[in-house]
Design an enzyme around this catalytic site. Structure first.
Site, short mmCIF file in Angstrom:
data_model
loop_
_atom_site.label_atom_id
_atom_site.label_comp_id
_atom_site.label_asym_id
_atom_site.label_seq_id
_atom_site.Cartn_x
_atom_site.Cartn_y
_atom_site.Cartn_z
N ALA A 17 -113.99 78.90 -19.53
CA ALA A 17 -114.69 79.62 -20.89
C ALA A 17 -114.04 80.28 -21.89
O ALA A 17 -113.93 80.64 -22.99
CB ALA A 17 -115.32 81.35 -20.37
N ALA A 18 -112.90 78.66 -22.04
CA ALA A 18 -111.75 79.25 -23.13
C ALA A 18 -113.09 78.51 -24.38
O ALA A 18 -112.50 79.55 -25.08
CB ALA A 18 -111.10 77.85 -22.87
N GLY A 19 -113.91 77.86 -24.61
CA GLY A 19 -114.31 77.45 -25.82
C GLY A 19 -114.97 79.00 -25.99
O GLY A 19 -115.41 79.20 -26.97
N ASP A 20 -116.22 79.34 -25.00
CA ASP A 20 -116.97 80.42 -25.35
C ASP A 20 -116.21 81.72 -26.10
O ASP A 20 -116.31 82.64 -26.53
CB ASP A 20 -117.34 81.42 -23.39
CG ASP A 20 -118.29 79.94 -23.32
OD1 ASP A 20 -119.06 79.35 -24.12
OD2 ASP A 20 -119.06 80.23 -22.02
#
Length: 307
Positions: free
Chosen positions: A258-261
């Site tokens: 979920a890094a990009g989110d």
């Protein structure tokens, strides 16, 4: 010059999905079965929901648009959003489709592979968007993914700009190349990763020169502030005619799910608080660095107090 007068409100539009994830030593080859000692987990996810959770935890006032199935997963997904302080009044409960599910593999290096069956998320309509954005006000932020048919995406960005909103787009989706010149003209910020930037621009991201060419390409398409996520190398973006590079933060990454989110949700929350884009990018970078140090999607998203 940066002149966005934020209202403090964020409207999120994207998938709401249940993640079934498992960690393994390495990914299997075609036809291979791999056994793992790690337990599997069933946790709320979906790019839209993840971004909404991130924006809410990191200081934003968030409303969620989309569809929820009338099943056990759907009820849990909606309750999870509500518990995060997100307004779910505009979610449409659909009795004619099941919840979306994503099957997530994570190896011991923290890389992931994902197969997603969107389920009810495929049933969103332009009418849903029109109804959900009816109360949008000047200075509100629309944070959206490209997980919808083009007519729905165009409906959303046009309405948002007509109402004086600020549009942030995450182009992660199976058909992300739909980001054409017409749509780009309505977008304020777009944040592809290196692979997505190549799909959008046709430029392979492999050097500083290629990054700058890709940013210029997106700017010429009409995007006010193009960004490219570089993973561990941080973020490169263009603002007010200048190319800026926010360096990555060295951490012990265990799961990048979920890094990009997390980054884009943090970015939106910071902008909604009235901060300039440079501060928002820095904040998003720090939030993403916190996220990758934990397993899972939403459970790994930090709170404002953690940054």
């Amino acid at each position: 010059m940066w002149d966005f007068n934020a209202s403090g409100n964020i409207i999120c539009m994207g998938s709401i999905i249940m993640d079934i994830s498992v960690k393994c030593r390495q990914f299997p080859e075609t036809g291979e079965t791999i056994y793992t000692s790690y337990p599997y987990e069933v946790t709320p996810g979906g790019k839209g929901a993840n971004q909404a959770i991130a924006a809410a935890r990191l200081g934003g006032k968030v409303r969620m648009l989309g569809r929820i199935a009338d099943d056990a997963y759907g009820h849990e997904l909606k309750e999870n959003l509500s518990q995060a302080g997100i307004d779910t009044d505009m979610l449409v409960e659909d009795k004619n489709a099941g919840s979306g599910v994503a099957f997530v593999w994570v190896n011991e290096s923290g890389d992931n592979q994902i197969i997603c069956s969107p389920g009810v998320n495929l049933r969103n309509t332009a009418e849903d968007v029109k109804s959900g954005l009816e109360i949008m006000q000047k200075g509100d932020i629309l944070l959206m993914t490209m997980e919808f048919p083009r007519d729905i995406l165009m409906c959303a960005v046009k309405l948002a700009k007509e109402k004086g909103g600020f549009v942030i787009v995450d182009p992660s989706a199976a058909e992300r190349c739909r980001l054409d010149a017409e749509m780009a003209g309505y977008i304020d910020i777009v944040k592809p990763n290196e692979v997505e930037a190549e799909v959008i621009t046709g430029i392979k991201i492999e050097s500083r020169e290629s990054m700058e060419k890709a940013l210029e390409f997106m700017e010429e398409k009409g995007i006010s502030y193009p960004l490219i996520s570089l993973g561990q190398k941080g973020i490169i973006y263009k603002a007010d005619g200048k190319v800026c590079h926010e360096q990555g933060i060295a951490v012990n990454a265990v799961d990048s799910t979920a890094a990009g989110d997390t980054f884009i949700g943090a970015l939106a929350s910071c902008l909604a608080a009235g901060k300039p884009i440079a501060k928002a990018v820095e904040y998003g970078n720090k939030a993403a660095a916190k996220c990758v140090q934990r397993m899972g999607a939403q459970v790994s998203i930090p709170y404002a107090r953690d940054i």
